[in-house]
Design a protein around this motif. Structure first.
Motif, PDB file in Angstrom:
ATOM      1  N   LEU A  24     -21.862  -1.385  42.877  1.00  0.00           N
ATOM      2  CA  LEU A  24     -20.783  -0.687  42.604  1.00  0.00           C
ATOM      3  C   LEU A  24     -20.678   0.677  42.077  1.00  0.00           C
ATOM      4  CD1 LEU A  24     -18.886  -3.558  40.869  1.00  0.00           C
ATOM      5  CD2 LEU A  24     -18.354  -2.789  43.252  1.00  0.00           C
ATOM      6  N   PRO A  25     -19.956   1.566  41.986  1.00  0.00           N
ATOM      7  CA  PRO A  25     -19.916   3.059  41.749  1.00  0.00           C
ATOM      8  C   PRO A  25     -20.465   3.104  40.109  1.00  0.00           C
ATOM      9  CG  PRO A  25     -17.770   2.587  41.891  1.00  0.00           C
ATOM     10  CD  PRO A  25     -18.541   1.512  42.507  1.00  0.00           C
ATOM     11  N   ALA A  26     -21.085   4.166  39.579  1.00  0.00           N
ATOM     12  CA  ALA A  26     -21.310   4.394  38.045  1.00  0.00           C
ATOM     13  C   ALA A  26     -20.365   4.288  37.536  1.00  0.00           C
ATOM     14  CB  ALA A  26     -22.384   5.388  38.252  1.00  0.00           C
ATOM     15  N   SER A  27     -20.381   3.944  36.266  1.00  0.00           N
ATOM     16  CA  SER A  27     -19.075   4.065  35.115  1.00  0.00           C
ATOM     17  C   SER A  27     -19.880   3.991  33.836  1.00  0.00           C
ATOM     18  CB  SER A  27     -18.289   2.761  35.351  1.00  0.00           C
ATOM     19  OG  SER A  27     -18.686   1.671  34.823  1.00  0.00           O
ATOM     20  N   ALA A  28     -18.851   4.113  32.991  1.00  0.00           N
ATOM     21  CA  ALA A  28     -19.384   4.229  31.369  1.00  0.00           C
ATOM     22  C   ALA A  28     -19.753   2.754  31.218  1.00  0.00           C
ATOM     23  CB  ALA A  28     -18.193   4.549  30.518  1.00  0.00           C
ATOM     24  N   ALA A  29     -20.719   2.614  30.389  1.00  0.00           N
ATOM     25  CA  ALA A  29     -21.338   1.377  29.917  1.00  0.00           C
ATOM     26  C   ALA A  29     -20.182   0.251  29.285  1.00  0.00           C
ATOM     27  CB  ALA A  29     -22.199   1.275  28.831  1.00  0.00           C
ATOM     28  N   GLN A  30     -20.194  -0.969  30.048  1.00  0.00           N
ATOM     29  CA  GLN A  30     -19.155  -1.921  29.718  1.00  0.00           C
ATOM     30  C   GLN A  30     -19.360  -2.422  28.303  1.00  0.00           C
ATOM     31  OE1 GLN A  30     -19.021  -6.052  31.503  1.00  0.00           O
ATOM     32  NE2 GLN A  30     -17.843  -4.872  33.097  1.00  0.00           N
TER      33      GLN A  30
END
Length: 458
Positions: A24-30
């Motif tokens: 999945l694409p990069a995102s802010a830390a969950q």
């Protein structure tokens, strides 16, 4: 809510033998957090959350702030109980989540605020709370489960259009007090996709920064045999210095093609996969309506350990916790998960509403607490993980810890804990330098069951 019946992504994440997987694409830390309630043991809450960065979610009820009509004041129960907890959580680098909720006896008969005076007063209170916490707390959820008749002490099921009226005024008030605040709408339970569609049609997407779900599925479960599993923490998960990177010889032979679409195993009712199937469905509904990805906040999820209807064996809950949280960490659209909840809320062991805690009322740890500690570093890593399906039909999750070491988890997507299967993937990883960090199978190191097998690179 149980009160109803109911970031960096490595470009070459390994799929470790999965037949099908999707990065999945990069995102802010969950985010990961735990629900807490006013008056619960402050010291034990601080001890649990200080293992963080772990967030909390709790109410800041309207009636606590407006005890005299038209007069707002910060309540003493939050000043003495919540403020020290907040200090601990923020110092760990986590973001608390405050729920703005419930009726006030001065407006709308104490039920859901729906007339002009009630909406205006609620929005004023919401702005007051946002202003008070500015610089400390910036995440606010508007109401709790408006779509049920348990959302206040005197209320019918709240309509989506009435909720959007309240949301619009609240969103504007919170943003005026703190433009950087995150306003989370929805808080929808009972797998109520119809209500969500009505929310969209009423224009609710314009007045939120994210959407909250409570994907409880306990009422959909059948009664499988209880597992006889034990759960203990592996100290290496909380001490990265004990994890040593091995040579990666042999790992390339385990890579599987990643260009294929992620497969969805058969879903059994009442399981984490059942819950996640609805979350994925809502993601598609929201994204299609918004024309972009809408951050989803799982602000409540859990299974109860009561005796009787809706009750699950403690070891089952432990396995389900790991399965849900590991899957959630593979979905970049999920902004955070808040487990429900830290403590049991009552002593009656037959009442499922009281038995969702990771801890008993006296602070004794349930198996789910240790199961959480086993995977805490996995779900708090800044890299989104990858979900796939292995050769036995098992769900696989592979990812990278904050220190760069890799992990692999796999389990059988079932509620039958007597089923097992041998995993050639796990055996190959162990031979290449991985070790078992968690296993609920009570079998060999490469035996799969309904409880996740977790391997760590060392």
């Amino acid at each position: 809510h149980p009160r109803s019946t109911k970031g960096l992504l490595l470009g070459s994440l390994l799929c470790f033998g999965s037949l099908l997987c999707t990065a999945l694409p990069a995102s802010a830390a969950q985010q990961f957090g735990i629900n807490i309630h006013s008056g619960q043991n402050q010291a034990q809450i601080q001890a649990a959350l200080s293992a963080g960065p772990v967030s909390y979610r709790t109410d800041a009820q309207w009636s606590w702030f407006e005890g005299t009509q038209g007069v707002l004041a910060y309540p003493s129960n939050l000043a003495t109980w919540l403020d020290p907890i907040t200090k601990t959580v923020v110092a760990q680098g986590a973001q608390p989540l405050i729920v703005l909720d419930y009726g006030n006896k001065f407006y709308d008969g104490g039920g859901n605020p729906t007339d002009a005076a009630g909406i205006a007063a609620f929005a004023k209170y919401a702005g007051y709370v946002a202003a008070h916490y500015k610089g400390t707390i910036s995440q606010f959820e508007v109401w709790n489960e408006w779509n049920t008749n348990h959302s206040s002490s005197n209320s019918a099921v709240g309509t989506a259009s009435a909720y959007v009226n309240l949301l619009k005024a609240t969103y504007q008030a919170v943003k005026a007090a703190n433009p950087a605040a995150t306003v989370i709408a929805g808080s929808v339970t009972n797998l109520d996709t119809s209500w969500i569609n009505q929310f969209i049609q009423a224009g609710g997407l314009a007045y939120m920064d994210g959407f909250a779900l409570h994907p409880y599925v306990h009422s959909r479960a059948r009664r499988p045999a209880s597992p006889g599993l034990s759960w203990r923490s592996d100290p290496r998960l909380s001490n990265p210095a004990l994890l040593v990177r091995p040579a990666l010889a042999g790992l390339l032979s385990l890579l599987a093609p990643s260009a294929q679409a992620q497969a969805t195993p058969a879903v059994v009712g009442g399981t984490p996969e059942d819950a996640m199937a609805w979350v994925d469905q809502v993601n598609q509904v929201l994204s299609a309506a918004a024309g972009k990805t809408v951050p989803i906040y799982i602000t409540e999820i859990g299974w109860a350990t009561n005796i009787g209807q809706y009750g699950f064996a403690p070891a089952t809950v432990a396995a389900y916790l790991q399965r849900f949280l590991l899957m959630a960490h593979t979905r970049s659209y999920i902004a955070g998960v808040w487990w429900y909840d830290l403590f049991d809320d009552g002593a009656d062991q037959t009442n499922y509403l009281y038995r969702f805690g990771l801890l008993q009322q006296n602070g004794t740890q349930k198996p789910a607490y240790n199961a959480l500690m086993q995977i805490k570093d996995l779900i708090l890593s800044p890299a989104t993980a990858t979900q796939g399906v292995g050769p036995n039909g098992e769900i696989t999750v592979s990812g990278t810890l904050a220190n760069g070491n890799k992990y692999y988890a796999a389990w059988l997507s079932t509620d039958n804990f007597t089923n097992t299967a041998n995993s050639a993937n796990a055996a190959s990883l162990i031979a290449s330098g991985y070790s078992v960090a968690a296993s609920g199978s009570n079998g060999s190191n490469s035996t799969l069951s309904a409880a996740p097998l977790v391997l760590l690179q060392h």
